[in-house]
Design an enzyme around this catalytic site. Structure first.
Site: not given
Ligand code: BV8
Ligand code: ZN
Length: 240
Positions: A120, A147, A187, A213-215
Site C-alpha cells: 500500500h 513536480c 496484526g 493477533n489479540p483478537e
Molecule cells: C483495489 C494506505 C483494484 C492508505 C490502505 C474485494 C472484496 C471487497 C472489497 C474489495 C475487494 N477488492 C477490492 C475491494 C475494495 C477495497 C477493499 O478491500 N475494501 C475493504 C474495506 C472491503 N480494496 C481496494 O480498494 C484496494 N484496491 O482493489 O484495486 C480495484 C480498483 C478499482 C475498483 C475495484 C478494485 C486498495 C486497498 C488499499 C487501501 N489503502 N492503506 C492509508 O493508510 O490511509 S488500506 C489500510 O487499511 C491498511 O494499509 C490496511 O490494509 C487496512 C487496515 O487493516 P489492518 O492493517 O489490518 O489494520 P486494522 O486496524 O484493520 O486491524 C489491526 C489488527 O491488528 C486488528 O485485528 C487488531 O486486533 C490487531 N492488533 C492490535 N494490536 C496488536 C494487534 N496484533 C498484534 N499485536 C498487537 N499489539
Molecule cells: Zn511530473
C-alpha cells in the site's frame, strides 16, 4: 503463552517463509490501528477509507495531503518495537524469507528489514500524479510544491481505496505465498483486499498458516495455529 509443538517444529524446519503484517504490528510503537477498539479511524468526521480514497484525491487533494502530513508528523518520532526487530532477524534465519506489509509507516525498514514488499505504498514518499517522479520526504525533507520534472501536482505515494496496488507488488507477493511452507499473518484484521487474499493463496498451496493477533479475524478459521496476543510479546517466543 506456550508455543504449540507443531508450530515450533515448522518454524525450526521451514526454509520458505512469508510474513504478512498490518497495523497491529505497529500498535506497540504507538501507531494507531484503523479498527482498534471496534470503531474505524475517523479524520475530521470522515472515516479513514473515505479520506484515503481515489475519489477524495480527485475531489480535494489538499485535504488528502493534510491527512497524510498529520500522520507522517505523528509517526516521525515513533520507533520500531520488539515485533519489528524479531521479524527483521527472520530474514537471516530463513533461506527464502518474504516480508509483505500493508503498513505505510516504514517501521519494518527502520528495524532493518530489507526488500519489504509494501503493498500500500509508503508515507515517506510523494509522487507526481502525471510523470510518476518520486520525491523522498524521509527525515523531514520538504516536498516541492509541484513536480520539478513536469510541474504537475504531487500526491502521497500510498495506495488509496479504489486504486491499484504498485506495479508487480501483489504479483510478487502472491508468487511467494504460493511457494512458501510457512505463512505467518501478524496484526491484520484481514478485511482489505487483495492483501487479505495472500494467506488464502498460501493455505491453498499447502503452507502451514499461523496468525498472531489479540483478537479473532476472518482469517482465523483458515489458520493451523492462532496465537492470541500482542506481536511484541509473542514473536520472540518462537526463538528456539
Ligand atoms: C483495489 C494506505 C483494484 C492508505 C490502505 C474485494 C472484496 C471487497 C472489497 C474489495 C475487494 N477488492 C477490492 C475491494 C475494495 C477495497 C477493499 O478491500 N475494501 C475493504 C474495506 C472491503 N480494496 C481496494 O480498494 C484496494 N484496491 O482493489 O484495486 C480495484 C480498483 C478499482 C475498483 C475495484 C478494485 C486498495 C486497498 C488499499 C487501501 N489503502 N492503506 C492509508 O493508510 O490511509 S488500506 C489500510 O487499511 C491498511 O494499509 C490496511 O490494509 C487496512 C487496515 O487493516 P489492518 O492493517 O489490518 O489494520 P486494522 O486496524 O484493520 O486491524 C489491526 C489488527 O491488528 C486488528 O485485528 C487488531 O486486533 C490487531 N492488533 C492490535 N494490536 C496488536 C494487534 N496484533 C498484534 N499485536 C498487537 N499489539
Ligand atoms: Zn511530473
Amino acid at each position: 503463552m506456550q508455543i504449540p509443538s507443531e508450530l515450533r517444529r515448522r518454524f525450526a524446519e521451514a526454509r520458505r517463509v512469508l510474513v504478512l503484517t498490518g497495523a497491529g504490528v505497529s500498535a506497540e510503537s504507538g501507531v494507531p490501528t484503523f479498527r482498534g477498539g471496534g470503531n474505524t479511524a475517523v479524520w475530521k468526521g470522515l472515516p479513514f477509507d473515505v479520506i484515503s480514497s481515489a475519489e477524495m484525491l480527485e475531489r480535494n487533494l489538499p485535504a488528502v495531503w493534510e491527512w497524510f502530513d498529520y500522520r507522517r508528523d505523528f509517526i516521525e518520532s515513533l520507533t520500531p518495537n520488539a515485533a519489528h526487530h524479531e521479524i527483521a532477524l527472520w530474514q537471516e534465519r530463513f533461506p527464502e524469507f518474504t516480508l509483505v506489509t500493508q503498513n505505510i509507516d516504514g517501521l519494518h525498514q527502520k528495524a532493518g528489514s530489507r526488500d519489504v514488499i509494501e503493498l500500500h505504498g509508503n508515507i515517506w514518499r510523494a509522487r507526481c500524479i502525471a510523470c510518476r517522479s518520486f520525491y523522498d520526504m524521509a527525515s523531514g525533507k520538504k516536498r516541492p510544491e509541484a513536480c520539478l520534472e513536469c510541474g504537475d501536482p504531487l500526491r502521497p505515494d500510498v495506495v488509496l481505496f479504489g486504486e491499484l496496488l504498485p506495479p508487480g507488488a501483489f504479483e510478487r507477493a502472491a508468487e511467494r505465498a504460493a511457494s512458501c511452507e510457512l505463512c505467518i499473518v501478524i496484526g491484520t484484521s484481514g478485511l482489505v483486499y487483495p492483501a487479505a487474499g495472500l494467506p488464502e493463496i498460501a493455505k491453498s498451496a499447502g503452507a502451514f498458516l499461523c496468525e498472531v493477533n489479540p483478537e479473532p479475524t476472518p482469517l482465523s478459521r483458515l489458520c493451523d495455529e492462532v496465537l492470541m496476543g500482542k506481536a511484541g510479546e509473542i514473536l520472540q517466543l518462537l526463538r528456539s
